[in-house]
Design a protein around this motif. Structure first.
Motif: not given
Ligand SMILES: [Zn+2]
Length: 440
Positions: A252, A254, A259, A313, A315
């Motif tokens: 993602c 981040a 993921h 995470c 994110c």
């Protein structure tokens, strides 16, 4: 197909994801027990309603690559009329697998890839170019294409073209997103700059890297990843997928792990005995794709070594992530009790600009110990520095033999230009009869 990212479970609290996962796994086991001849036998003593927690899941049988490749037809969970697409794996670690999908499976693939690109910041305003093959029985190209178009990005199926045409379409279509193999993207950037296309000042803002690692075991960019970032002045994203999983794990915004989208796949990492390992500890990736109609699988052993990350995470997503692929299981190297991953060696070698080409050769020395030699096309005065860095990174002595590009290529064998690790060990799971030539 309408893309609705809000339907994904990944932002839900961890406990809610867990409860939904258990329900999904019960439904999955019920479905494959009813519809797949292989699982009718393999799960005859399993009652789906007994799957109430992780320990019950861990008692379910694994499925391995060899079983899938030798009994492929028995895994099919629908009538032949419902199958609309056939792909075949490259067979780089064993017999190729013929994998069939239904129309719904293709939509599922598209949804997964759309989620991947969406989580990396791609929007319908982006213009994307796909630099991988969309034919030749590969699943990856069609997956990226379906994902990007489902997300609404304006997507061009470039494939692999002569340099002049690549340059022409980059200038004409001005993409913001590129999907490709890292070593190819690196070579492309070098050639483009030579012929007047300034990759550092182009419209490209994001590179999606497939098939080769761009991160090390600490999840930092390796030499290739750093070069790509610098040469394109773009963010680089790592993505990992396997045909049989019919999903990809993708970074993602981040950029701290790939993921899993929990409504589409259940992810485990296990040790040699099949027991789950703690977060951050390397083990074999085992995955159960959820919602697959054509060839559903349960606890599929991918043969790839990585580690799991379960905490939230940056994110905000709460679903599991995986680290970079450290090795194929069959390529793990044991030297006097120390386990080394080929990726650790190749990442160190890639740090040296002075090395023009190299090949890491692995041989069996004894039943429990391997022998590793690096053949490097390099000036002799750099060898000490390479040997020291390899020792610091692996804690074992790895000899570096000075060679030249012609000799390295002949060791590698004709037609295998990208091969960096030559595994001569026989009798490994993925290599039952002879030398393996798997790419790292
Ligand atoms: Zn994230």
């Amino acid at each position: 197909m309408v893309f609705r990212p809000e339907l994904s479970w990944e932002f839900l609290p961890a406990e809610e994801i867990e409860a939904k996962t258990m329900r999904a796994m019960r439904n999955h086991v019920r479905h494959i027990k009813d519809d797949s001849p292989y699982y009718q036998d393999a799960l005859k003593d399993i009652h789906p309603d007994d799957i109430t927690d992780r320990s019950a899941l861990e008692r379910l049988p694994f499925t391995d690559k060899n079983t899938l490749s030798t009994q492929t037809e028995r895994f099919i969970g629908v009538t032949q009329q419902k199958l609309v697409e056939t792909v075949v794996t490259s067979g780089s670690t064993g017999k190729p697998i013929t994998y069939c999908l239904t129309a719904s499976d293709l939509d599922r693939l598209a949804y997964n890839e759309a989620l991947c690109f969406y989580s990396a910041g791609v929007t319908e305003k982006d213009r994307a170019q796909i630099f991988v093959s969309l034919d030749r029985l590969f699943i990856a190209g069609i997956a990226y294409y379906r994902g990007l178009t489902t997300l609404g990005a304006n997507t061009s199926r470039i494939g692999v073209l002569p340099l002049e045409m690549q340059k022409h379409y980059l200038q004409l279509l001005q993409p913001t997103v590129i999907v490709g193999v890292p070593s190819f993207l690196k070579k492309l950037a070098i050639e483009l700059n030579k012929c007047g296309f300034d990759t550092r000042n182009s419209t490209i803002t994001r590179l999606f890297c497939i098939g080769e690692s761009i991160r090390d075991e600490k999840m930092e960019l390796n030499a290739t990843g750093r070069i790509l970032e610098e040469m394109y002045r773009a963010q680089v994203f790592s993505t990992y997928g396997a045909t049989e999983l019919a999903v990809a794990y993708c970074e993602c915004t981040a950029q701290c792990g790939g993921h899993a989208h929990p409504e589409l796949i259940y992810t485990e990492v296990v040790d040699e005995a099949g027991k789950p390992v703690p977060d951050g500890t390397p083990g074999e990736l085992v995955a159960t794709p959820l919602g697959v109609e054509g060839m559903p699988l349960l606890r599929y052993k991918t043969g790839d070594i990585t580690f799991k990350i379960s905490d939230q995470c940056a994110c905000g997503r709460n679903a599991a992530r995986i680290g970079p692929i450290l090795a194929r299981k069959s390529q793990m190297i044991k030297i006097r009790g120390t386990t080394i991953y080929p990726l650790t060696i190749t990442n160190i070698l890639d740090e040296f600009d002075e090395i023009n080409d190299y090949l890491v050769e692995i041989e069996s020395q004894a039943p429990t110990s391997d022998n590793v030699t690096v053949h490097a096309a390099v000036s002799p005065d750099v060898v000490t520095a390479i040997t020291q860095k390899l020792h610091a990174g692996t804690r074992v002595h790895i000899p570096v033999l000075v060679s030249n590009e012609t000799t390295v290529q002949s060791l590698r064998g004709a037609g295998r230009k990208k091969l960096r690790v030559l595994d001569r060990r026989a009798g490994t799971a993925a290599n039952p009869t002879g030398p393996s030539t798997t790419q790292v």
